[in-house]
Design an enzyme around this catalytic site. Structure first.
Site, PDB file in Angstrom:
ATOM      1  N   LYS A   1      -1.915 -44.904  41.836  1.00 47.10           N
ATOM      2  CA  LYS A   1      -2.946 -44.546  40.857  1.00 47.10           C
ATOM      3  C   LYS A   1      -3.468 -45.819  40.203  1.00 47.10           C
ATOM      4  O   LYS A   1      -2.716 -46.590  39.624  1.00 47.10           O
ATOM      5  CB  LYS A   1      -2.355 -43.620  39.789  1.00 47.10           C
ATOM      6  CG  LYS A   1      -3.278 -43.375  38.594  1.00 47.10           C
ATOM      7  CD  LYS A   1      -2.555 -42.666  37.459  1.00 47.10           C
ATOM      8  CE  LYS A   1      -3.417 -42.632  36.187  1.00 47.10           C
ATOM      9  NZ  LYS A   1      -2.704 -42.026  35.040  1.00 47.10           N
TER      10      LYS A   1
ATOM     11  N   ASP B   1      -8.286 -46.201  30.833  1.00 46.37           N
ATOM     12  CA  ASP B   1      -8.311 -44.757  30.628  1.00 46.37           C
ATOM     13  C   ASP B   1      -8.562 -44.423  29.168  1.00 46.37           C
ATOM     14  O   ASP B   1      -7.674 -44.507  28.329  1.00 46.37           O
ATOM     15  CB  ASP B   1      -6.981 -44.136  31.082  1.00 46.37           C
ATOM     16  CG  ASP B   1      -6.976 -42.625  30.928  1.00 46.37           C
ATOM     17  OD1 ASP B   1      -8.074 -42.033  30.854  1.00 46.37           O
ATOM     18  OD2 ASP B   1      -5.888 -42.039  30.883  1.00 46.37           O
TER      19      ASP B   1
ATOM     20  N   LYS C   1      -8.863 -39.968  24.099  1.00 44.49           N
ATOM     21  CA  LYS C   1      -7.580 -40.266  23.484  1.00 44.49           C
ATOM     22  C   LYS C   1      -7.774 -40.723  22.040  1.00 44.49           C
ATOM     23  O   LYS C   1      -8.863 -41.191  21.668  1.00 44.49           O
ATOM     24  CB  LYS C   1      -6.864 -41.388  24.253  1.00 44.49           C
ATOM     25  CG  LYS C   1      -6.467 -41.062  25.672  1.00 44.49           C
ATOM     26  CD  LYS C   1      -5.848 -42.284  26.350  1.00 44.49           C
ATOM     27  CE  LYS C   1      -5.444 -41.987  27.775  1.00 44.49           C
ATOM     28  NZ  LYS C   1      -4.310 -41.058  27.856  1.00 44.49           N
TER      29      LYS C   1
ATOM     30  N   ASP D   1      -2.926 -48.416  32.905  1.00 45.95           N
ATOM     31  CA  ASP D   1      -2.880 -47.128  33.603  1.00 45.95           C
ATOM     32  C   ASP D   1      -3.125 -47.302  35.105  1.00 45.95           C
ATOM     33  O   ASP D   1      -3.188 -46.317  35.841  1.00 45.95           O
ATOM     34  CB  ASP D   1      -3.903 -46.157  33.004  1.00 45.95           C
ATOM     35  CG  ASP D   1      -3.494 -44.706  33.172  1.00 45.95           C
ATOM     36  OD1 ASP D   1      -2.303 -44.444  33.410  1.00 45.95           O
ATOM     37  OD2 ASP D   1      -4.370 -43.831  33.071  1.00 45.95           O
TER      38      ASP D   1
ATOM     39  N   ASP E   1      -8.513 -35.976  30.583  1.00 51.20           N
ATOM     40  CA  ASP E   1      -7.470 -36.990  30.442  1.00 51.20           C
ATOM     41  C   ASP E   1      -6.311 -36.750  31.405  1.00 51.20           C
ATOM     42  O   ASP E   1      -5.378 -37.540  31.459  1.00 51.20           O
ATOM     43  CB  ASP E   1      -6.954 -37.018  28.999  1.00 51.20           C
ATOM     44  CG  ASP E   1      -6.134 -38.260  28.688  1.00 51.20           C
ATOM     45  OD1 ASP E   1      -6.323 -39.275  29.390  1.00 51.20           O
ATOM     46  OD2 ASP E   1      -5.313 -38.215  27.762  1.00 51.20           O
TER      47      ASP E   1
ATOM     48  N   GLU F   1      -6.459 -37.177  34.559  1.00 53.69           N
ATOM     49  CA  GLU F   1      -7.316 -37.692  35.628  1.00 53.69           C
ATOM     50  C   GLU F   1      -6.561 -38.328  36.785  1.00 53.69           C
ATOM     51  O   GLU F   1      -7.062 -38.387  37.906  1.00 53.69           O
ATOM     52  CB  GLU F   1      -8.301 -38.703  35.042  1.00 53.69           C
ATOM     53  CG  GLU F   1      -7.793 -40.137  34.878  1.00 53.69           C
ATOM     54  CD  GLU F   1      -6.618 -40.279  33.919  1.00 53.69           C
ATOM     55  OE1 GLU F   1      -5.812 -41.207  34.096  1.00 53.69           O
ATOM     56  OE2 GLU F   1      -6.514 -39.469  32.973  1.00 53.69           O
TER      57      GLU F   1
ATOM     58  N   ARG G   1      -4.004 -37.415  38.532  1.00 55.75           N
ATOM     59  CA  ARG G   1      -3.732 -36.487  39.637  1.00 55.75           C
ATOM     60  C   ARG G   1      -4.982 -36.199  40.451  1.00 55.75           C
ATOM     61  O   ARG G   1      -4.902 -35.901  41.637  1.00 55.75           O
ATOM     62  CB  ARG G   1      -3.126 -35.202  39.070  1.00 55.75           C
ATOM     63  CG  ARG G   1      -4.015 -34.401  38.160  1.00 55.75           C
ATOM     64  CD  ARG G   1      -3.261 -33.469  37.231  1.00 55.75           C
ATOM     65  NE  ARG G   1      -2.572 -34.217  36.187  1.00 55.75           N
ATOM     66  CZ  ARG G   1      -1.820 -33.646  35.255  1.00 55.75           C
ATOM     67  NH1 ARG G   1      -1.664 -32.328  35.229  1.00 55.75           N
ATOM     68  NH2 ARG G   1      -1.219 -34.375  34.344  1.00 55.75           N
TER      69      ARG G   1
END
Length: 500
Positions: A262, A267, A274, A285, A344, A346, A348
């Site tokens: 990933k 993010d 967030k 991230d 959020d 995201e 996956r």
């Protein structure tokens, strides 16, 4: 800082580290140094009272004579229980202790004490490896470092009675260290420096090591039907990327082992934004992608006799007029539709397309994905273990064993249909988060990913949200980006997927 392995001779200047077993046991080399200093070491241990040679204990002996500025006695604990990791930690800790001391030369006598079941060559090789990991710093953007805070160590010499053999063992470990450092650097860089296109450019540099690198832009991904991945990045001014890295060091035509990372380079949470506090940390991230890139560098650097594919999905998750909205429905590369309830969640979404692509193209004998996927895994496991989810007991056991060997610990959590049911959507094939009150956030995230695993593919998901970044220093792991996953993946390949 230069690190070298040399024959065990008494250094004439600088500082010297000697190992001590529990019960204040010095090795043969240490005894010679003690004699040369008129018994100063034995006297210092006796006078200290509490220094017994237990693992992790240190005792500094200043101005002991023999031309040295100081001797550091490092406790290894009970010799029969000493493993290679103890020498890594000892050397890493020694380097940290003297890094800004003003000392320029450090010698580490990596001798094996009586009763230790560890070859002398391995002890020295691991000490050199630990010294490099412990000496890592990221000072790229510092312009006003005070002299007292500047690194002073220039040379670290690891002393060994088996120097020639130790050098051979150290060569692949040094390439592994380079892979760990690469990951730490990439994860530490700010998001205005590392973003999808620039991270893809870093991947291209691996071609110098013999890695085949392909970079797909949004046009290619759209043709492939990667609607889940593209939906995450559509709010950013930066173009999303998919990078495929191949190391073909094994038998021609043999199925590869595959790693998928990933890579959310920043993010914000997207429209499901967030909180502002701590958002600067979301530059890391992309820690899963960073680990895959570092692992590919390590495997290629040491010329691993295996076929390995690394695939990283690189995006920015930003809020804008073009950003994905809560409630949008996207179509993944697999053809399955996803209702995006929370933008959020995201990671996956980008992983599912990257995983599907990896399986369809390469038919891997095993697939492992790494992702800083959920805050819930930190609630469950803290920062000591990464979460492990798998559809295959054998692969799970292999990963767990590799984690123990490299001190990158994993803890397996369950998967089951009961958790999977929480992802059912009223209007699409699935939703990207479980319904209200369902809980088990890390597990349902893994269940989501499992929906994109071809039935016969051995697969494991590693949620490294709690281990990719550290708030504290350890002997061989710095505060900040840890490089978690590189050593783990390298050991997995070395133990189970290399040609013998």
């Amino acid at each position: 800082m230069k690190i070298e392995i040399v024959d065990a001779k008494s250094p004439k200047r600088g500082s010297l580290v000697l190992v001590v077993g529990e019960g204040r046991q010095l090795g043969a080399f240490g005894q010679r140094i003690d004699k040369a200093t008129g018994g100063a070491l034995g006297k210092a241990m006796a006078a200290s009272g509490r220094f017994t040679g237990a693992r992790g204990q240190w005792l500094d002996v200043l101005a002991p004579g023999a031309g040295l500025s100081r001797i550091l006695l490092a406790g290894l604990g009970k010799p029969a229980e000493v493993k290679a990791a103890a020498y890594e930690a000892l050397a890493g800790d020694a380097v940290k202790r003297l890094a800004v001391s003003g000392e320029t030369d450090l010698a580490i006598a990596a001798e094996v004490l009586k009763g230790t079941v560890l070859p002398a060559a391995e002890a020295a090789a691991r000490a050199a490896f630990g010294a490099r990991l412990g000496g890592y710093r990221f000072d790229k953007y510092r312009t006003k470092v005070k002299d007292k805070d500047k690194p002073s160590l220039k040379v670290v010499a690891v002393l060994s009675e088996a120097a020639a053999a130790a050098k051979k063992l150290h060569a692949p470990l040094d390439r592994l260290a380079a892979g760990v450092e690469l990951t730490r650097n990439l994860v530490t860089e700010p998001a205005n420096v590392i973003y999808p296109e620039s991270l893809a450019a870093e991947c291209r540099k691996l071609t110098k090591l013999g890695v085949k690198v392909e970079v797909f832009g949004e046009r290619e991904m759209k043709r492939l039907g990667m609607g889940a991945l593209l939906g995450v990045g559509q709010g950013s001014a930066r173009e999303s990327q998919l990078v495929v890295m191949q190391w073909n060091g094994g038998k021609k035509g043999a199925k590869p082992v595959s790693f998928v990372g990933k890579g959310v380079c920043f993010d914000t949470g997207g429209i499901s934004i967030k909180p502002a506090a701590g958002m600067e940390e979301m530059k890391w991230d992309m820690g899963g992608a960073g680990a895959v890139i570092g692992a590919m560098a390590a495997l290629a650097g040491r010329k691993a006799k295996a076929n390995v594919v690394g695939v990283v999905a690189l995006v920015e998750n930003m809020p804008s007029g073009t950003a994905q909205r809560p409630g949008d429905v996207v179509t993944s590369m697999s053809g399955q539709t996803i209702e995006v309830l929370n933008t959020d969640a995201e990671g996956r979404l980008i992983l599912c397309d990257a995983m599907w692509y990896t399986q369809q193209r390469f038919k891997p004998q095993a697939m492992v994905d790494l992702a800083t996927l959920t805050g819930a895994i930190i609630i469950a496991l803290g920062h000591e273990h990464a979460g492990l989810f798998s559809n295959n007991d054998k692969l799970s056991e292999q990963l767990t064993a590799a984690g123990k060997a490299e001190d990158e610990q994993l803890w397996r959590l369950p998967l089951s249909d009961a958790y999977d049911a929480g992802l059912n959507s009223p209007i699409a094939d699935m939703q990207n988060i479980a319904g209200p009150g369902f809980g088990a956030g890390s597990i349902t995230a893994a269940q989501f990913l499992q929906r994109f695993v071809v039935e016969k593919t051995p697969w494991a998901h590693l949620d490294i949200a709690g281990t990719a970044w550290s708030k504290k220093d350890k002997a061989t792991v710095p505060k900040g980006a840890t490089g978690f996953g590189v050593r783990l993946l390298n050991r997995l390949v070395a133990d189970h997927y290399e040609d013998r």
